[in-house]
Design an enzyme around this catalytic site. Structure first.
Site: not given
Length: 331
Positions: A156, A231, A327
């Site tokens: 990520r 998420s 995130e």
């Protein structure tokens, strides 16, 4: 403050205002806007949490287009504009028989955000199929083409989230996809179970995509019905020795190997174990089906969601000595 609401432009459905909102449909339009480096850029609005009114000029990326730049019997190379919707691109590829991104079906957001986050799901990441990223430097207005290895992809992560954060605007990406002999990744239990329930023993790329869509829909709330950003936290990576210590108290802790010494622990498991799953705090909370997803039940402020996220981080640190990283970009 201006009365232009950013609510339609973020999947959390947070209602904050902006002075000026400009939709750009081409790179040429973008280059006409003064002081680009001071602007706030929004694509699909699925990776941001707006905590206050925005004083910068807001640019909404509407640059679209999908073109074939190269192909042979086995592969096709596509050039995709950054304002395209990611899931619509996946469906387009499946319809045309192009394989490689089917596991990333239903990931919200724009194509431009995909390399920035190095999006991934069910054992596949965009770095596996991406050939290049084209971007405009926001100060010099020069265009640069970054080859895959120059993007410095990690979990990520990419160079666009690290050393080049806020310095470039991604205009297009290149993808190399298969036209035949697709390398299907069905190793995740959820996908295997779905295919098995449907008696599919020789899945196609569409079967894999259908499985992922069904699984995601069963676990994740639709942002159109319940504001969220998917998420909210990354799955943390810890040392194996740390995991072994935690196993003494939590023998059922889940983990996935990253290297010989590092493992990935599901953030959702950590959050759920501490009792946050389904817990509502005012107008926000952790979703009842997926602890990793923070939601807006209606009328929540970005600051409320941010406070909840911080409380969860503190709780996870106090219990497991694991640092949860957000995130989602906090603005």
């Amino acid at each position: 403050m201006g009365s232009l609401s950013l609510k339609p432009y973020n999947t959390f459905g947070i209602d904050v205002n902006a002075y000026e909102i400009i939709e750009v449909k081409s790179v040429e339009e973008l280059l006409f806007i003064p002081h680009l480096s001071k602007c706030l850029f929004i694509g699909g609005g699925s990776n941001i949490l707006l905590t206050k009114d925005v004083t910068q000029k807001v640019i909404i990326n509407k640059i679209e287009g999908i073109e074939t730049i190269n192909e042979d019997e086995d592969y096709i190379e596509l050039e995709v504009a950054s304002g395209e919707n990611w899931h619509e691109l996946v469906l387009y590829c499946i319809e045309n028989g192009y394989g490689g991104i089917e596991n990333m079906s239903l990931i919200p957001g724009s194509v431009g955000a995909a390399p920035m986050q190095n999006i991934g799901a069910y054992g596949t990441e965009i770095k596996d199929v991406l050939t290049y990223v084209k971007a405009v430097h926001l100060d010099s207005l020069t265009e640069k083409r970054f080859q895959n290895e120059e993007c410095k992809f990690g979990y990520r992560e990419s160079i666009f989230k690290k050393s080049l954060k806020g310095k470039y605007f991604i205009t297009e990406i290149g993808l190399k996809l298969t036209k035949r002999n697709h390398k299907l990744n069905t190793s995740y239990g959820d996908i295997e179970n779905w295919l098995s329930e449907k008696d599919i023993d020789k899945p196609t790329i569409k079967d894999v995509s259908d499985a992922v869509i069904a699984i995601r829909r069963s676990k994740l709330p639709d942002p159109k019905e319940l504001g969220n950003s998917g998420s909210f936290f990354k799955n943390p990576i810890i040392h194996r020795a740390h995991l072994n210590m935690l196993k003494m108290e939590y023998p059922d802790i889940k983990s996935y190997p990253v290297t010989d010494t590092l493992v990935k622990v599901p953030a959702g498991w950590l959050i759920e174990t501490l009792g946050w799953k389904g817990r509502r705090v005012g107008r926000t909370g952790s979703h009842r089906k997926q602890a990793l997803v923070l939601v807006n039940y209606g009328g929540a402020r970005g600051a409320d969601v941010h406070r909840l996220a911080k409380d969860i981080q503190e709780d996870v640190w106090a219990e497991f000595q694991i640092e949860l990283e957000m995130e989602v970009n906090i603005i």
